[in-house]
Write an enzyme that holds these catalytic residues in place. Structure first.
Site, PDB file in Angstrom:
ATOM      1  N   LYS A 183       0.828  -1.212   0.000  1.00 55.25           N
ATOM      2  CA  LYS A 183       0.000   0.000   0.000  1.00 55.25           C
ATOM      3  C   LYS A 183       0.866   1.268   0.000  1.00 55.25           C
ATOM      4  CE  LYS A 183      -3.251  -2.960  -0.042  1.00 55.25           C
ATOM      5  NZ  LYS A 183      -4.337  -3.303   0.839  1.00 55.25           N
TER       6      LYS A 183
HETATM    7  C1  LIG Z   1      -5.304  -4.381   1.233  1.00 59.12           C
HETATM    8  C2  LIG Z   1      -6.759  -4.211   1.194  1.00 59.12           C
HETATM    9  C3  LIG Z   1      -7.594  -4.579   2.264  1.00 59.12           C
HETATM   10  C4  LIG Z   1      -7.085  -5.341   3.461  1.00 59.12           C
HETATM   11  O1  LIG Z   1      -6.017  -4.792   4.090  1.00 59.12           O
HETATM   12  P1  LIG Z   1      -5.017  -5.729   4.958  1.00 59.12           P
HETATM   13  O2  LIG Z   1      -4.164  -4.734   5.646  1.00 59.12           O
HETATM   14  O3  LIG Z   1      -4.273  -6.578   3.981  1.00 59.12           O
HETATM   15  O4  LIG Z   1      -5.852  -6.527   5.880  1.00 59.12           O
HETATM   16  C5  LIG Z   1      -8.935  -4.296   2.180  1.00 59.12           C
HETATM   17  N1  LIG Z   1      -9.472  -3.712   1.089  1.00 59.12           N
HETATM   18  C6  LIG Z   1      -8.719  -3.368   0.025  1.00 59.12           C
HETATM   19  C7  LIG Z   1      -9.366  -2.701  -1.125  1.00 59.12           C
HETATM   20  C8  LIG Z   1      -7.348  -3.621   0.046  1.00 59.12           C
HETATM   21  O5  LIG Z   1      -6.600  -3.319  -1.031  1.00 59.12           O
END
Ligand SMILES: *Cc1c(COP(=O)(O)O)cnc(C)c1O
Length: 384
Positions: A183
């Site tokens: 991210k």
């Molecule tokens: C990464 C992501 C999540 C979940 O996040 P985690 O930190 O991996 O639990 C939820 N929704 C979207 C759209 C994501 O890209």
């Protein structure tokens, strides 16, 4: 095989390592002063009142659903093109994720489809700022208001993005970020719930820590050992040293986002001359965070299927990916809710054509050139 270029990769520098080392030398490893400091840093950056840092983005989605009070039988509308966690969090509360189709140009939740899916049981809408592009929040906010629904932003792709000058995280009643390594910034694993509503924030805060209240008045009255568990919660806490990393990472967002825009511009320019290869549409109302750079490949024009193109990219050492398999086509969703092919035709068509090209601030110019060259070769070899 040439060196593999990943589709995404975190950037960690000496400042980050120093910040984490310092936190590890302090007395408090888990909830300490840096959790609140990280929450304040993110809420100041976004321009929103409250932030509750948790152990991952999925926990943040779960806490958001708990805070808005999703109960068994409640329905929550979610888009077909997203990571499964967006829909799963509704089921964690016993609710039903009602999967709505997306618009073909940008693959964002289609407001018309949302409106068509609203029933007396609908409680909320979760919009997803897919690829880092905020949804049409004026229209979605209007729909939510007219039907008395809460609007949730799964902004896991979109830290730093903006819609009409307001940042993602401040566009809905309650919003969620993830700090997974792919991210915009990372804490290893991590997430945050953001809201202007102090009551929702307090509920999320209790949910993070077993549903235990930390009311100072109660402690003063009963003794410092005293606490009350008022509802069911979880251990969704994040550690202090993770928050040290988050604080350090957050400072780099402006530079990283400039680089993501540069990469997107290079791709956009190079691909514009290729028939049958189209990047997703970008609204003039947004500042895109470019978590992903998604292209649509039209096999009728390029002469190559997405599957074959994917394989060819991988063989050329280009770490492409596909975001996402439509949620309603997952075996669990078909079995539990009876979803089937044909339920979200726009998402299903898109799924056959989408490829995410490498996109991250550390991507080198020479690597961008290699990606562009690969797109040219793959499409030239196959075009009729
Ligand atoms: C990464 C992501 C999540 C979940 O996040 P985690 O930190 O991996 O639990 C939820 N929704 C979207 C759209 C994501 O890209």
């Amino acid at each position: 095989m040439p060196l593999q270029i990943p589709y995404n990769h975190q950037t960690i520098d000496e400042d980050d390592i120093r910040a984490v080392s310092e936190a590890l030398r302090s007395d408090l490893l888990t909830t300490g002063p840096l959790v609140e400091k990280f929450e304040r840093a993110v809420t100041d950056f976004v321009g929103v009142d409250s932030g509750v840092a948790v152990c991952n983005g999925t926990a943040a989605l779960h806490a958001a659903m708990a805070a808005i009070g999703i109960k068994p039988e409640d329905e929550v509308i979610v888009p077909a093109i997203t990571f499964v966690a967006t829909a799963n969090c509704v089921i964690f509360m016993g609710g039903k994720p009602v999967i709505a189709d997306v618009t073909p140009g940008d693959l964002l939740l289609d407001p018309e489809q949302v409106e068509a899916k609203i029933t007396p049981r609908t409680k909320a809408i979760i919009a997803v700022d897919y690829a880092g592009q905020p949804c049409d929040y004026d229209t979605l906010g209007d729909i939510a208001k007219r039907h008395g629904l809460l609007l949730v932003d799964d902004a896991c792709h979109a830290l730093g993005a903006a819609y009409k000058g307001r940042k993602a995280g401040a566009l809905a009643d309650i919003s969620v970020f993830s700090f997974h390594p792919v991210k915009q910034i990372t804490t290893g694993e991590g997430g945050m719930v953001l809201t202007e509503n102090r009551e929702l924030a307090e509920k999320a805060r209790r949910f993070r820590n077993h549903g235990i209240t930390t009311d100072h008045n109660q402690r003063a009255e009963h003794g410092t050992w005293y606490y009350e568990m008022t509802e069911l919660g979880y251990n969704y806490r994040i550690t202090d040293f993770q928050c040290a990393l988050g604080i350090s990472q957050l400072q780099k967002i402006p530079a990283w986002q400039a680089r993501r825009h540069e990469i997107a511009a290079r791709y956009g320019e190079a691909l514009a001359e290729l028939p049958g290869i189209n990047p997703l549409a970008v609204s003039p109302d947004v500042n895109h965070a470019y978590h992903l750079y998604v292209i649509r490949l039209d096999p009728a024009i390029t002469g190559i299927s997405r599957k074959a193109a994917f394989q060819a990219f991988r063989e050329a050492g280009i770490g492409v990916n596909v975001h996402y398999i439509p949620v309603h086509l997952q075996p669990f969703y078909r079995k539990k809710f009876g979803y089937k092919r044909g339920d979200c035709p726009v998402a299903e068509d898109a799924y056959e054509q989408i490829i995410s090209l490498p996109m991250f601030p550390g991507l080198l110019d020479t690597e961008i050139d290699r990606v562009i060259q690969a797109v040219h070769i793959i499409t030239r070899e196959h075009s009729r």
